[in-house]
Design an enzyme around this catalytic site. Structure first.
Site, PDB file in Angstrom:
ATOM      1  CG  HIS A  25      -1.845   1.303   1.548  1.00  0.00           C
ATOM      2  ND1 HIS A  25      -3.129   1.167   1.118  1.00  0.00           N
ATOM      3  CD2 HIS A  25      -1.232   2.391   2.043  1.00  0.00           C
ATOM      4  CE1 HIS A  25      -3.447   2.622   1.226  1.00  0.00           C
ATOM      5  NE2 HIS A  25      -2.403   3.299   1.939  1.00  0.00           N
ATOM      6  CD  GLU A  26       2.062   3.685   3.606  1.00  0.00           C
ATOM      7  OE1 GLU A  26       2.280   4.679   2.878  1.00  0.00           O
ATOM      8  OE2 GLU A  26       0.705   3.595   4.166  1.00  0.00           O
ATOM      9  CG  HIS A  29       0.487   6.226  -0.524  1.00  0.00           C
ATOM     10  ND1 HIS A  29      -0.426   6.816  -1.294  1.00  0.00           N
ATOM     11  CD2 HIS A  29      -0.108   5.558   0.514  1.00  0.00           C
ATOM     12  CE1 HIS A  29      -1.486   6.720  -0.613  1.00  0.00           C
ATOM     13  NE2 HIS A  29      -1.370   5.766   0.379  1.00  0.00           N
TER      14      HIS A  29
END
Length: 442
Positions: A25-26, A29
C-alpha cells in the site's frame, strides 16, 4: 501440540500477509511520489519506536514497533499559512497550535535547494494519483488473490451428486424438526434414491449442478419426474414426484432470509427430500470481478452502518448478546479466525489454504474501501482536499477571480485528531470484544 502449531501458523500467515499488504500500500504512494519528483524522507511500516531502518538515497526505509499501519513522509504535505494575520492567530489556542505545529513539521521536511519538490505544489491530478496509489494497490492485490482463489483453488458449490436422502419431509413451520411415526416417506426415499447418486438429467433435460436441478424440482410439485441417475458406473432412470412442502427461503449468502420483522421467510414448493453434496469447482475468470464487487459492497455497507454495528459489538462484549459474524472485527479477531482455519485437521489442506487466501484478499478489499473514506488522515481525506482545491480554482477562473491558492488542509487537523481518537477507540473496543466474545468458525 500439532493443532497448536497449526493455529500459530495461521496467525503468522495473516500477520505476514497483512504486513505485505500494508507495505505494498505504501509502495503505491511511494512510486508515484518519486515519479513526480516529491522528496520522500521516510518509508515506514508500523508506528512508534523504530526497530530497524536503512537509508537508500534520500529515503530512509524501516520497520517500527507497532505493526498497525505504515506511512511515507513526503516533503511539504501542508501549504504555509496565508498572510501574517493568520500566522499570528495560529500561534494561540489549542487547535490553532495544532495547525501551526502541523505546518511547522511540514516545513521541516523541506531540504534547502529542494523547495519545489513538495507535495502541495504538485498539480491536483498528481496529488490524487499519489494518494489513490495506496488503495489502488490493495484493490489490485485483492483482485489477484480472488483470481487465485476462484480460478486456481475453486470454491465449494452444490454439485448434482446427492449428499443425503431424508427419511421424511418436515415443513419449515413444524416446531419439532423430526419425523413422526406416522410420517410419509420423503419422495426421494420412497423412490429409492441413495446418497452418492449423481443426478444427470430431469425429464431428459441435462443437469450438472444443484442450481440447475433445484428450480425444476421446486416447480414440479405433484408431477412425476424421470430422474436420470448415475450409480456405480451405471445409468438408471428413477421416477419420483416432488411433494408440496414448506421450506425456508435462502438468501444469496446461503443463510435463511428474513422479513422486515426479522422472522424467517417461508415458501411452499415441490420437494423431493434430498440435499446435494458440495464439491470444489474452479470458476471462470469472469467470476473474479463480480466477487470483488460483492466484497466491496459488503465493506461499503458495513462502513455506512458502522455506528449501529459498533453498538451491537458493545452489547455483545458487555452483555449476553452474540457477536454478528458479519460485523466488524480487529486484527486480533482476524488472527483468531486464521488460526482456527489452519488447525481444522478434518478439512483438506487445499481448502484451508484457499480460506486463508480469501481472508487476506478480503483484508485488502477492506483496506481499499476504508482508505477511500473522505476524512483525514485517510487517503480519501487528501483526495477530497485536492478535489475541493480544483473546484475552487475552476470557478475562480470561470468568473475571472483571483486564484484562491491551495486548500489549507492543515485547518482540518482538529478533525483529523478527532478521527484518530475515534479510530483508536474503535480498535480498542474491537480488540476487547475479540478477546472476551470472539467470532468463531467452530
Amino acid at each position: 501440540m500439532e493443532t497448536v502449531l497449526l493455529y500459530i501458523l495461521g496467525i503468522l500467515v495473516v500477520v505476514v500477509g497483512l504486513a505485505l499488504s500494508i507495505g505494498l500500500h505504501e509502495v503505491g504512494h511511494l512510486l508515484p511520489a518519486k515519479l513526480f519528483g516529491v522528496r520522500v524522507g521516510q518509508y515506514m511500516i508500523g508506528f512508534g519506536p523504530t526497530l530497524w531502518s536503512k537509508k537508500f538515497g534520500e529515503t530512509e526505509y524501516g520497520f517500527k514497533a507497532i505493526p498497525m499501519g505504515g506511512y511515507i513522509s513526503m516533503a511539504g504535505m501542508y501549504p504555509p499559512a496565508r498572510g501574517e494575520t493568520e500566522s499570528r492567530e495560529s500561534s494561540t489556542g489549542f487547535f490553532q497550535t495544532l495547525m501551526q505545529d502541523a505546518r511547522t513539521a511540514s516545513e521541516s521536511t523541506i531540504e534547502p535547494g529542494h523547495e519545489e519538490r513538495v507535495f502541495w505544489k504538485l498539480p491536483v491530478w498528481k496529488r490524487i494519483v499519489i494518494m489513490l496509489g495506496g488503495p489502488t494497490t490493495n484493490l489490485i492485490i485483492g483482485l489477484v488473490l480472488y483470481a487465485i482463489l476462484l480460478c486456481g483453488f475453486g470454491i465449494p458449490q452444490a454439485s448434482s451428486t446427492i449428499g443425503t436422502v431424508n427419511e421424511c419431509l418436515v415443513p419449515a413451520s413444524q416446531e419439532v424438526k423430526e419425523c413422526t411415526d406416522d410420517a410419509e416417506p420423503a419422495p426421494a426415499n420412497a423412490a429409492g434414491l441413495l446418497p452418492g447418486d449423481k443426478l444427470v438429467s430431469i425429464d431428459g433435460v441435462a443437469v450438472t449442478k444443484a442450481a440447475e436441478a433445484s428450480p425444476i424440482i421446486n416447480a414440479s410439485a405433484g408431477q412425476e419426474l424421470a430422474l436420470g441417475i448415475e450409480r456405480d458406473g451405471k445409468t438408471l432412470t428413477i421416477e419420483a414426484t416432488p411433494r408440496l412442502t414448506e421450506k425456508y427461503v435462502q438468501a444469496e449468502d446461503g443463510s435463511i432470509a428474513e422479513d422486515e420483522n426479522g422472522d424467517p421467510l417461508v415458501e411452499t414448493v415441490g420437494i423431493l427430500g434430498i440435499t446435494f453434496a458440495n464439491e470444489i469447482a474452479q470458476q471462470p475468470a469472469s467470476a473474479v470481478l463480480p466477487a470483488v464487487g460483492d466484497n466491496i459492497s459488503r465493506v461499503f455497507h458495513l462502513i455506512l452502518n458502522l455506528p449501529q454495528r459498533l453498538i451491537d459489538v458493545v452489547n455483545a462484549a458487555f452483555g449476553p448478546e452474540e457477536r454478528d459474524p458479519n460485523g466488524p472485527i480487529s486484527v486480533v479477531g482476524v488472527g483468531r479466525i486464521a488460526g482456527e482455519i489452519t488447525s481444522l485437521n478434518t478439512v483438506p489442506v487445499a481448502e484451508r489454504a484457499a480460506a486463508l487466501v480469501q481472508l487476506i484478499a478480503s483484508l485488502n478489499i477492506a483496506l481499499f474501501v476504508f482508505n477511500l473514506v473522505p476524512l483525514m488522515p485517510l487517503d480519501g481525506g487528501h483526495v477530497a482536499g485536492a478535489l475541493w482545491e480544483a473546484i475552487r480554482r475552476f470557478f475562480a477562473k470561470l468568473f475571472r477571480r483571483p486564484d484562491p491558492g491551495p486548500v489549507d488542509i492543515a485547518r482540518f487537523i482538529p478533525l483529523t485528531l478527532a478521527v484518530v481518537i475515534l479510530l483508536g477507540g474503535m480498535s480498542l473496543l474491537l480488540i476487547y470484544a475479540d478477546i472476551v466474545k470472539p467470532i468463531s468458525l467452530l
